[in-house]
Motif scaffolding. Structure first.
Motif, PDB file in Angstrom:
ATOM      1  N   MET A 230       6.120  -4.276  10.617  1.00 27.98           N
ATOM      2  CA  MET A 230       7.470  -4.658  10.195  1.00 27.98           C
ATOM      3  C   MET A 230       7.710  -6.154  10.337  1.00 27.98           C
ATOM      4  O   MET A 230       8.251  -6.793   9.436  1.00 27.98           O
ATOM      5  CB  MET A 230       8.500  -3.867  11.002  1.00 27.98           C
ATOM      6  N   VAL A 231       7.321  -6.730  11.474  1.00 25.51           N
ATOM      7  CA  VAL A 231       7.591  -8.155  11.679  1.00 25.51           C
ATOM      8  C   VAL A 231       6.705  -9.021  10.781  1.00 25.51           C
ATOM      9  O   VAL A 231       7.082 -10.139  10.422  1.00 25.51           O
ATOM     10  CB  VAL A 231       7.434  -8.569  13.163  1.00 25.51           C
ATOM     11  N   ARG A 232       5.547  -8.492  10.398  1.00 24.28           N
ATOM     12  CA  ARG A 232       4.663  -9.238   9.501  1.00 24.28           C
ATOM     13  C   ARG A 232       4.986  -8.986   8.029  1.00 24.28           C
ATOM     14  O   ARG A 232       4.498  -9.706   7.158  1.00 24.28           O
ATOM     15  CB  ARG A 232       3.208  -8.860   9.769  1.00 24.28           C
ATOM     16  N   GLY A 233       5.757  -7.937   7.764  1.00 22.30           N
ATOM     17  CA  GLY A 233       6.026  -7.583   6.376  1.00 22.30           C
ATOM     18  C   GLY A 233       4.820  -7.010   5.674  1.00 22.30           C
ATOM     19  O   GLY A 233       4.674  -7.121   4.452  1.00 22.30           O
ATOM     20  N   ASP A 234       3.941  -6.360   6.424  1.00 27.29           N
ATOM     21  CA  ASP A 234       2.709  -5.777   5.874  1.00 27.29           C
ATOM     22  C   ASP A 234       2.931  -4.284   5.658  1.00 27.29           C
ATOM     23  O   ASP A 234       2.857  -3.493   6.608  1.00 27.29           O
ATOM     24  CB  ASP A 234       1.543  -6.008   6.846  1.00 27.29           C
ATOM     25  N   PHE A 235       3.204  -3.903   4.425  1.00 25.13           N
ATOM     26  CA  PHE A 235       3.501  -2.513   4.131  1.00 25.13           C
ATOM     27  C   PHE A 235       2.456  -1.857   3.232  1.00 25.13           C
ATOM     28  O   PHE A 235       2.738  -0.878   2.536  1.00 25.13           O
ATOM     29  CB  PHE A 235       4.900  -2.394   3.504  1.00 25.13           C
ATOM     30  N   ALA A 236       1.223  -2.388   3.261  1.00 25.03           N
ATOM     31  CA  ALA A 236       0.111  -1.723   2.579  1.00 25.03           C
ATOM     32  C   ALA A 236      -0.046  -0.342   3.201  1.00 25.03           C
ATOM     33  O   ALA A 236      -0.010  -0.193   4.426  1.00 25.03           O
ATOM     34  CB  ALA A 236      -1.171  -2.529   2.745  1.00 25.03           C
TER      35      ALA A 236
END
Length: 311
Positions: A230-236
């Protein structure tokens, strides 16, 4: 009838080599088993050839002659379509072999598959997993197994490279345990997303807030892994949102059949359904943060201005 035992478990058919199944088939082959795999998208099973996995031209071909067949398909209907019928996997398996359904499917579907397997002289174990893509890749999955105790025990060498197995009861119990798992995971993901959104909106650094919470009572695998996403914005997708809502909806239907009302699960299910409806079906389930942001966007339209008649 020659029943496969732990000592004679050698040849494995593997059906479904997607996000998690590919890692699982690779680990089983790496543990010394002879693995024949099939996937609807052939390229996904062909990619495993370099890891010692034989590519089968059909699901039936993967199952023929196997001591055990692992099914890791996406849903109950998909599993039934591949496993059932005169041309399905169950019909192709040798008598005495074991069908191991590791997909997340409805409890009643697992019980029906167990009955169909028994009629063919097969043993059946429903063994869904938790741990996501990372757990599949690293062999740290939590495996919830339903079926006869002896059948589960005989699969110990197969489960060992995948993770930790617990026998939870008769056929269908593994899927029941998985639904319980999914309710906890889905609720935890939503709670972490709400907490990080609150921190973000209030002006704190969400990553530092997450770091501060690790080790306290709020700590969890979800906070560590999905909070980081969530904090990295990594939604793969490791666990796609469309599969999360499939499981929460299945759990709610089952709860209603037991006369239960699960208010937290109902709210969580709606959040994930909204994420899917707004285009997030193939994003990781940690992307529920995006749905919370969308739902909390300030209204763009300003309040109507006063007119002279109002003065």
């Amino acid at each position: 009838m020659s029943v496969t035992s732990a000592a004679t478990l050698r040849r494995i058919g593997f059906i479904g080599t997607g996000i998690m199944g590919g890692h699982m088939a690779r680990r089983i082959a790496g543990a010394g088993f002879s693995v024949r795999a099939w996937n609807r998208t052939a390229a996904k099973s062909e990619a495993l050839a370099a890891d010692g996995v034989e590519v089968a031209p059909s699901a039936r071909a993967a199952a023929a002659g196997a001591d055990a067949v692992v099914c890791m398909l996406s849903s109950g209907p998909v599993c039934d379509a591949v496993l059932g019928g005169p041309e399905g996997v169950i019909a192709a398996m040798r008598t005495g072999a074991t069908l191991v359904v590791m997909s997340s499917i409805p409890v009643e579907t697992a019980r029906a598959q167990a009955e169909a397997s028994a009629r063919r002289g097969l043993r059946y174990v429903d063994a869904p997993v938790s741990g996501g893509e990372r757990g599949a890749r690293e062999g740290t999955l939590s495996i919830m197994a339903g079926g006869e105790a002896r059948a589960v025990a005989d699969l110990a060498p197969l489960f060992a490279p995948l993770g930790r197995v617990t026998h939870v009861g008769p056929a269908g119990s593994g899927e029941l345990a998985k639904l319980a798992n999914q309710l906890i995971v889905a609720s935890n993901i939503c709670a972490v997303a709400e907490a990080l959104l609150l921190a973000e909106r209030g002006g704190a650094d969400p990553e530092k807030v997450r770091e501060a919470l690790i080790g306290g009572f709020a700590d969890s695998t979800v906070l560590r892994q999905h909070g980081e996403r969530m904090v990295r914005g990594d939604f793969a997708p490791g666990g796609p949102a469309k599969y999360q809502v499939k499981d929460t909806s299945t759990a709610l239907r089952l709860a209603r059949s037991y006369g239960l009302t699960l208010p937290v699960a109902h709210t969580v299910d709606r959040l994930f359904q909204n994420l899917v409806d707004h285009g997030g079906a193939d994003l990781d389930h940690s992307a529920v943060l995006l749905e919370l942001r969308r739902a909390n966007q300030p209204a763009e339209a300003s309040a109507p201005a006063e007119t002279s008649a109002d003065v």
